[in-house]
Structure formats: structure tokens, C-alpha cells
Design an enzyme around this catalytic site. Sequence first.
Site, PDB file in Angstrom:
ATOM      1  N   ASP A  23       0.272   4.977   0.758  1.00  0.00           N
ATOM      2  CA  ASP A  23       0.010   6.017   1.981  1.00  0.00           C
ATOM      3  C   ASP A  23       0.222   5.071   3.342  1.00  0.00           C
ATOM      4  O   ASP A  23      -0.529   4.103   3.678  1.00  0.00           O
ATOM      5  CB  ASP A  23      -1.355   6.828   2.061  1.00  0.00           C
ATOM      6  CG  ASP A  23      -1.243   7.341   0.769  1.00  0.00           C
ATOM      7  OD1 ASP A  23      -0.358   8.201   0.443  1.00  0.00           O
ATOM      8  OD2 ASP A  23      -2.323   7.240  -0.177  1.00  0.00           O
ATOM      9  N   ASP A  58       0.882  -1.233   0.123  1.00  0.00           N
ATOM     10  CA  ASP A  58      -0.050  -0.162  -0.111  1.00  0.00           C
ATOM     11  C   ASP A  58       1.094   1.392  -0.008  1.00  0.00           C
ATOM     12  O   ASP A  58       2.180   1.198   0.339  1.00  0.00           O
ATOM     13  CB  ASP A  58      -0.930  -0.113   1.158  1.00  0.00           C
ATOM     14  CG  ASP A  58      -1.639   1.323   1.396  1.00  0.00           C
ATOM     15  OD1 ASP A  58      -2.400   1.642   0.395  1.00  0.00           O
ATOM     16  OD2 ASP A  58      -1.681   1.894   2.378  1.00  0.00           O
TER      17      ASP A  58
END
Length: 266
Positions: A15, A13
Amino acid sequence: MGHVSNEWNYLFDMDGVLVREQHPIPGADELIAELRENGIPFMVLTNNSIYTPRDLRARLLSSGLDIPEESIWTSALATAQFLQTQRPNGSAYVVGESGLTTALHNVGYVMTERDPDYVVLGETRTYSFEAITRAIRLVRGGARFIATNPDETGPSAEGPLPATGAVAALIEKATGRRPYFVGKPNPLMMRSALRRIGAHSENTLMVGDRMDTDVLSGLEAGLQTVLVLSGISERETAEQFPYRPTRVIGSVKELVGITRDPFQRD
């Protein structure tokens, strides 16, 4: 654990895992460099559909992370790919930014306000009430309703912003139609990223900072999961869920030097 091979692939992922508010998370640059030097396949995933991979590459580069454009997978790309397999060369009314419209154009979709096959809702910084009203009328008129991701809010320097999930709820309320969400936690997002790098689920790791999206979709797609505590989740939060990640680490820094065998026991 009966792992299939010692050749691992990685899905990250973005962020809270590699960057936070435009700043790189310590160790992220070393990790990416190590993966690239060793030719280890990886993809960086984001539910954000605002930017194209080229835009995101430039943003990451300015944060000090050198990630190739082809290693970036967004919910906009996953949505375009999904629509292309469902209804090749169809038409869509899009509420979103260039990340989404470009992805749809690239698979041969036509953007129209007249009787589209789909209404496609993505992230945008400035939701226009007029555009939402048009989307509602088209959905009520029979267009199929698709949303890039279910996130209700997104981060900003001033605090949380309403995101796709919140606007989808507004359209759903006015139409009585639930959208189909393509992004995380839908495992479809993981599977399309795996196909993109030609990887199999059993020797791929999903590294994320959220139990309810990253870990859940990784789990449902059959991946090993690593929860990092550098983003939203804390160890205590993780314990409250009925499922668990394969491993919990402080940040991606702890993967540096062990990317070939991330489950080696000290």
C-alpha cells in the site's frame, strides 16, 4: 557504497508503493513486468493479515498488477512461520480473518478456545467484543500473546479504521501483558521474506512509503532502503527521523529501466 553485486533483489511494501486504495500507482505494472521478465527475485510485503496470498493476488490483478501468489508475503504468513519455529504444531486462539487462520492451519496449528499456547491477534474488519473478551481471559490465564503487526490504524474510503495495534493496546491494558509483534517494523518480517526468496540482505532493496515501518525494518535487517513519496511520507517528514533511507524517489516509476543497478548515478 561498496555494493556486493549488481544482481539486486527487491522487497516492496504494497500500500502506497504499488497500489493506493485499489488503484495501481503509475509505473508499478511496468516495474513488476520488468522484474518478472528479467527473473529478478522480489517479494511484495504487507502488514495486513486479513487476506491470503491468493486473495491478494486476485485483488492486485483486478488493479492491473500481475503478481504471483508465491511473491506475496503477509504478516500472517510471517507470524505462522515464527510460531512454527517457536512451538511446532501448537495451538492458538485467533482473533482475525482467513489470511491468519489459513496461514496457521497450513503450518499445522490447531485453533482452540481451550487453553491455547497462544492468543494470536490479527487484522479484522469486524472486531467482536466477545472475541476480545475471550482473548483477554486466555492471556490472563497464561496464553502467550502474539500480534501480527503494530499498525494502530488502517486506511478505508471513509477514513482511518482502528487496526491490530489499537486492539492490542486494549488487550494489553486489560491483561498487563505486552504482545510480541511480528510484522513491520520488526526486522523478522524482512528476514523471513528474504529467506523465502533465498536472498541476502546486502544485495536486497526494501522499497516502502513509511519511515517508521518500511525504512526502519529494512535498515535493521541490513537492507538498502528506498523511500517512495507516493504514499504517506513526504520529503520533509523523512528529514525528521534520526535515520535515513539510502535513496528517496517520487514513485516506483523511477526504478523502471534501472532494476539491475538502482544506484547508478546519472
